[in-house]
Design a protein around this motif. Structure first.
Motif, PDB file in Angstrom:
ATOM      1  N   GLU A  26       0.842  -1.203   0.000  1.00 46.58           N
ATOM      2  CA  GLU A  26       0.000   0.000   0.000  1.00 46.58           C
ATOM      3  C   GLU A  26       0.883   1.261   0.000  1.00 46.58           C
ATOM      4  O   GLU A  26       0.640   2.195  -0.751  1.00 46.58           O
ATOM      5  N   LEU A  27       1.897   1.255   0.857  1.00 45.60           N
ATOM      6  CA  LEU A  27       2.798   2.415   0.923  1.00 45.60           C
ATOM      7  C   LEU A  27       3.607   2.572  -0.365  1.00 45.60           C
ATOM      8  O   LEU A  27       3.724   3.681  -0.896  1.00 45.60           O
ATOM      9  N   TRP A  28       4.147   1.468  -0.876  1.00 43.65           N
ATOM     10  CA  TRP A  28       5.048   1.529  -2.022  1.00 43.65           C
ATOM     11  C   TRP A  28       4.311   1.793  -3.337  1.00 43.65           C
ATOM     12  O   TRP A  28       4.750   2.601  -4.142  1.00 43.65           O
ATOM     13  N   PHE A  29       3.200   1.130  -3.555  1.00 45.94           N
ATOM     14  CA  PHE A  29       2.526   1.227  -4.853  1.00 45.94           C
ATOM     15  C   PHE A  29       1.445   2.300  -4.911  1.00 45.94           C
ATOM     16  O   PHE A  29       1.049   2.718  -5.992  1.00 45.94           O
ATOM     17  N   LYS A  30       0.918   2.733  -3.761  1.00 46.47           N
ATOM     18  CA  LYS A  30      -0.184   3.692  -3.777  1.00 46.47           C
ATOM     19  C   LYS A  30       0.185   5.016  -3.108  1.00 46.47           C
ATOM     20  O   LYS A  30       0.196   6.067  -3.748  1.00 46.47           O
TER      21      LYS A  30
END
Length: 165
Positions: A26-30
């Motif tokens: 969630e943190l890395w891709f969004k």
């Protein structure tokens, strides 16, 4: 030993691992791409010293990057522990345990890794004195738990493990 930080146990349940992996993704891709876009836009406006959007989001981006680095390192180090039929009837990692003291007070919790306890009042770390005292106990066994407040006796009244889906 004082001054040294105790190493966290590297065990985790599969559910706990999946939650950390989901948080990372969630943190890395969004979240990171969204904040990076805002920082780039705010930087393009010129004077960054008085640009609240830039300052706030740049700080947020540092926090996100820090958490991503922590999660990547931690996910590499963790060892997933799945339920094994040999555990049945005894307290081991991943067990839901219900205990009662001599006054009839009861507690119910799951013994998990230290990365899984945050935000949960019904989970305790395998590193906690209560968890350590209960390991390998069976129903009706007693466990003496030593805490800063003193020593207390608890009896195991129920043990069960979540079954894999």
């Amino acid at each position: 030993m004082s001054g040294q930080k105790q190493a966290k146990t590297k065990l985790i349940t599969r559910e706990g691992y999946n939650q950390l992996k989901t948080e990372h993704d969630e943190l890395w891709f969004k979240k990171r791409p969204e904040v990076t876009k805002i920082v780039s836009w705010a930087a393009s406006l010129g004077d960054r010293s008085e640009n609240a959007d830039y300052t706030f989001n740049k700080r947020l981006l540092r926090q996100i990057d820090s958490r991503i680095r922590y999660l990547r390192k931690r996910l590499e180090d963790l060892q997933i522990v799945d339920y094994s039929p040999q555990q049945a009837g005894k307290v081991f990692f991943g067990a839901w345990v219900e205990v009662e003291d001599e006054d009839g007070n009861s507690l119910k919790f799951r013994i998990v890794g230290p990365d899984e306890i945050y935000g949960r009042t019904d989970y305790i770390s395998i590193d906690a004195p209560m968890a350590r005292a209960l390991l390998k106990k069976q129903v009706d066994d007693s466990a003496t738990v030593t805490t800063p407040a003193g020593t207390k006796e608890w009896w195991v009244t129920e043990i069960y493990y979540p079954q894999p889906a």
